[in-house]
Design a protein around this motif. Structure first.
Motif, mmCIF file in Angstrom:
data_model
loop_
_atom_site.group_PDB
_atom_site.id
_atom_site.type_symbol
_atom_site.label_atom_id
_atom_site.label_comp_id
_atom_site.label_asym_id
_atom_site.label_seq_id
_atom_site.Cartn_x
_atom_site.Cartn_y
_atom_site.Cartn_z
ATOM 1 N N PHE A 46 0.619 -1.068 -0.011
ATOM 2 C CA PHE A 46 0.082 -0.415 -0.199
ATOM 3 C C PHE A 46 1.136 0.755 0.161
ATOM 4 O O PHE A 46 2.298 1.160 0.143
ATOM 5 N N TYR A 47 0.472 2.274 -0.444
ATOM 6 C CA TYR A 47 1.386 4.111 -0.615
ATOM 7 C C TYR A 47 1.923 3.625 0.881
ATOM 8 O O TYR A 47 2.998 4.228 1.321
ATOM 9 N N GLN A 48 1.377 3.769 1.675
ATOM 10 C CA GLN A 48 1.773 4.079 3.204
ATOM 11 C C GLN A 48 3.021 3.105 3.453
ATOM 12 O O GLN A 48 4.008 3.384 4.479
ATOM 13 N N ASP A 49 3.265 2.375 3.009
ATOM 14 C CA ASP A 49 4.062 1.412 2.792
ATOM 15 C C ASP A 49 5.576 1.524 1.974
ATOM 16 O O ASP A 49 6.419 1.313 1.942
ATOM 17 N N LEU A 50 5.466 3.038 1.320
ATOM 18 C CA LEU A 50 6.175 2.362 0.224
ATOM 19 C C LEU A 50 7.025 3.504 0.475
ATOM 20 O O LEU A 50 8.619 4.361 -0.455
ATOM 21 N N GLY A 51 7.733 5.265 1.649
ATOM 22 C CA GLY A 51 8.809 5.861 1.990
ATOM 23 C C GLY A 51 8.269 6.800 1.313
ATOM 24 O O GLY A 51 9.852 7.766 0.991
ATOM 25 N N ARG A 52 7.526 7.603 0.214
ATOM 26 C CA ARG A 52 7.142 8.562 -0.546
ATOM 27 C C ARG A 52 6.308 9.266 0.086
ATOM 28 O O ARG A 52 4.964 9.003 0.968
ATOM 29 N N HIS A 53 6.544 10.439 -0.474
ATOM 30 C CA HIS A 53 4.996 11.552 0.014
ATOM 31 C C HIS A 53 4.078 11.449 -0.313
ATOM 32 O O HIS A 53 4.174 10.954 -1.511
ATOM 33 N N TRP A 54 2.863 11.155 0.586
ATOM 34 C CA TRP A 54 1.426 11.603 -0.869
ATOM 35 C C TRP A 54 1.222 12.860 -1.053
ATOM 36 O O TRP A 54 1.216 13.292 -0.427
ATOM 37 N N ILE A 55 1.244 13.318 -2.200
ATOM 38 C CA ILE A 55 0.336 14.170 -2.651
ATOM 39 C C ILE A 55 -1.028 14.225 -3.235
ATOM 40 O O ILE A 55 -0.528 13.457 -4.379
ATOM 41 N N PRO A 56 -1.147 15.174 -2.733
ATOM 42 C CA PRO A 56 -3.295 14.624 -2.678
ATOM 43 C C PRO A 56 -3.075 14.267 -4.902
ATOM 44 O O PRO A 56 -3.393 15.656 -5.423
ATOM 45 N N PRO A 57 -3.570 13.852 -5.417
ATOM 46 C CA PRO A 57 -4.008 13.646 -6.955
ATOM 47 C C PRO A 57 -5.197 15.027 -7.180
ATOM 48 O O PRO A 57 -5.104 15.163 -8.198
ATOM 49 N N SER A 58 -5.630 14.939 -5.947
ATOM 50 C CA SER A 58 -7.165 15.899 -6.375
ATOM 51 C C SER A 58 -7.213 16.272 -4.922
ATOM 52 O O SER A 58 -6.702 15.993 -3.792
ATOM 53 N N PRO A 59 -8.025 17.285 -5.020
ATOM 54 C CA PRO A 59 -9.009 18.080 -3.762
ATOM 55 C C PRO A 59 -9.329 17.280 -2.385
ATOM 56 O O PRO A 59 -8.655 17.696 -0.982
ATOM 57 N N ASN A 60 -9.928 16.574 -3.290
ATOM 58 C CA ASN A 60 -10.813 15.259 -2.046
ATOM 59 C C ASN A 60 -9.737 14.284 -1.780
ATOM 60 O O ASN A 60 -10.612 13.557 -0.702
ATOM 61 N N LEU A 61 -9.110 13.765 -1.575
ATOM 62 C CA LEU A 61 -8.061 12.442 -1.602
ATOM 63 C C LEU A 61 -6.721 12.613 -0.441
ATOM 64 O O LEU A 61 -5.821 13.191 -1.403
ATOM 65 N N PRO A 62 -7.454 14.017 -0.070
ATOM 66 C CA PRO A 62 -5.945 14.518 0.852
ATOM 67 C C PRO A 62 -4.862 13.355 1.387
ATOM 68 O O PRO A 62 -4.087 13.830 1.428
ATOM 69 N N THR A 63 -4.879 11.982 1.770
ATOM 70 C CA THR A 63 -4.090 11.284 2.121
ATOM 71 C C THR A 63 -4.873 9.953 1.662
ATOM 72 O O THR A 63 -5.917 9.656 0.685
ATOM 73 N N ALA A 64 -4.023 8.825 2.170
ATOM 74 C CA ALA A 64 -3.451 7.618 1.126
ATOM 75 C C ALA A 64 -4.203 6.847 2.038
ATOM 76 O O ALA A 64 -5.672 6.138 1.562
ATOM 77 N N GLU A 65 -5.252 7.132 3.452
ATOM 78 C CA GLU A 65 -6.105 6.529 3.423
ATOM 79 C C GLU A 65 -7.299 7.075 3.214
ATOM 80 O O GLU A 65 -8.294 5.625 2.961
ATOM 81 N N SER A 66 -7.625 7.888 2.674
ATOM 82 C CA SER A 66 -8.789 8.352 1.791
ATOM 83 C C SER A 66 -8.901 7.517 0.532
ATOM 84 O O SER A 66 -9.988 7.384 0.050
ATOM 85 N N ALA A 67 -7.522 7.708 0.419
ATOM 86 C CA ALA A 67 -8.069 7.096 -1.482
ATOM 87 C C ALA A 67 -8.311 5.403 -0.781
ATOM 88 O O ALA A 67 -8.708 4.666 -1.805
ATOM 89 N N LEU A 68 -7.913 5.108 -0.101
ATOM 90 C CA LEU A 68 -8.027 3.538 0.682
ATOM 91 C C LEU A 68 -9.449 3.154 0.658
ATOM 92 O O LEU A 68 -10.161 1.763 0.335
#
Length: 402
Positions: A220-242
């Motif tokens: 999952f993105y949380q495992d990748l060691g990379r910053h989550w940059i929101p790809p759209s305004p209402n997915l502010p975190t990797a948790e919201s994408a999940l």
């Protein structure tokens, strides 16, 4: 022709290298001395958090001729559902910015004039209704017509590449939030989708994919060691994408998905919902990997703006076991059963579809809309033949699945 550039590898070490990190050393020959376009947004960054347009412009001086942007615009500031963005000009780079979520959702011949190759670097979120896959598909078709090659710089599917959720999209419900018969949670990266699209629709375009190194489809993105940059305004975190593959169903209802709050898609509610009553009705034993808390919230915009809504917040406790689609279907049907006089399926338009109910093109058919909360089997509403889907796409996997 093999479209894959580089040899993708897997490991458990982080951080991974994405396509933009590898492309300088894995650059396809079609880029040499080519005039380039670049489809990107604010989430298109390398491991040093440099925008892809700056990386391309600095490594290939004078070759970048235009930028293209998907829904939400270059800066991810535009809201959803037909909130279009204007064309513009990038003053720092001295190139035009063409919006592919405007009067057109496909690059026009005029936009592609003078461009030899279109580079695509977009962070998708792993859910069918997210429009970036369909912008990619339109780019493949437009570039085929214009004789322009495409290079996709691959990025991870942030919710993994193994789990599949939600029924296949019925062809009668094709729209700009679904242009192929794929599940809601599809498990593909954007590079894998490009290779599959080219074959599935017999698109005659020169395609290259710069693969990632070190990405595992189990991650999952949380495992990748990379910053989550929101790809759209209402997915502010990797948790919201999940939670998005299920919670996006709320866009077809009068229930708030939390737009206008600080936790979009992680909550559900409406002014007529009693949190404690709803909480008692949720079959938690049938929904592993998630917990719910009662809450009240007041959206600042979108549905029920300025009104106090009752509902629940969603907290994923086990990403591997959590199934967003099934969870949201359970919540929606529970609310429909408890407050039948208040719950509504919303009418069109939705994402340029003016005829079909929004929930049909979101869920993939009319089964959910026509279901009754007490009589319909949740299994039937959520069913997808994972093996059949995997059989269709496994020949296009760029990263091995276990």
């Amino acid at each position: 022709m093999n479209p894959v550039i580089g040899s993708p590898t897997e490991s458990n070490s982080v951080p991974i290298e994405m396509g933009i990190d590898r492309w300088v050393h894995q650059r396809p020959d079609c880029l040499r001395k080519a005039d380039l376009g670049l489809l990107m947004n604010r989430a298109s960054v390398d491991r040093e958090l440099r925008f892809s347009c700056d990386v391309v412009a600095q490594s290939m001086p004078g070759q970048l001729k235009a930028l293209f942007t998907p829904q939400h615009g270059l800066w991810g500031d535009a809201q959803a559902n037909m909130v279009e963005t204007d064309h513009g000009w990038h003053h720092g780079l001295g190139v035009p910015i063409y919006s592919l979520y405007s009067e057109t959702r496909r690059p026009t011949a005029e936009m592609l004039a003078g461009i030899d190759c279109l580079i695509v670097d977009l962070q998708d979120v792993g859910t069918r209704v997210y429009t970036y896959f369909w912008t990619l598909l339109e780019c493949l078709r437009a570039c085929a017509d214009a004789g322009v090659s495409i290079v996709v710089l691959d990025r991870p599917n942030p919710i993994g590449g193994v789990v599949v959720e939600g029924p296949l999209l019925d062809e009668s419900c094709f729209s700009f939030v679904g242009g192929a018969t794929i599940p809601m949670r599809h498990g593909l990266t954007i590079g894998e989708a490009a290779v599959w699209f080219r074959s599935e629709f017999a698109i005659d375009v020169e395609l290259h994919v710069v693969t990632m190194e070190g990405w595992s489809p189990n991650a999952f993105y949380q495992d990748l060691g990379r910053h989550w940059i929101p790809p759209s305004p209402n997915l502010p975190t990797a948790e919201s994408a999940l939670v998005y593959p299920g919670q996006v169903l709320l866009e077809g209802t009068n229930l708030s998905e939390g737009r206008g709050t600080t936790t979009p898609f992680e909550i559900i509610g409406a002014p007529f919902v009693d949190p404690e009553v709803l909480l008692a009705a949720i079959p938690t034993d049938a929904l592993p990997g998630v917990r719910f808390l009662p809450l009240y919230f007041r959206p600042t915009f979108d549905k029920w703006a300025g009104q106090t809504c009752g509902g629940v917040s969603m907290h994923v406790t086990d990403r591997q076991r959590f199934r967003s689609y099934r969870t949201s279907v359970q919540l929606i049907l529970a609310i429909q059963r408890l407050w039948p006089g208040d719950f509504r399926w919303l009418p069109p338009p939705y994402e340029y579809e003016t005829r079909l109910p929004p929930i049909d093109i979101i869920s993939g058919g009319d089964q959910l809309r026509l279901a009754t909360a007490s009589a319909e089997s949740i299994d039937a509403l959520c069913q997808v033949d994972e093996q059949a889907w995997n059989d269709r796409v496994q020949g296009f996997y760029l990263y091995s699945r276990s």
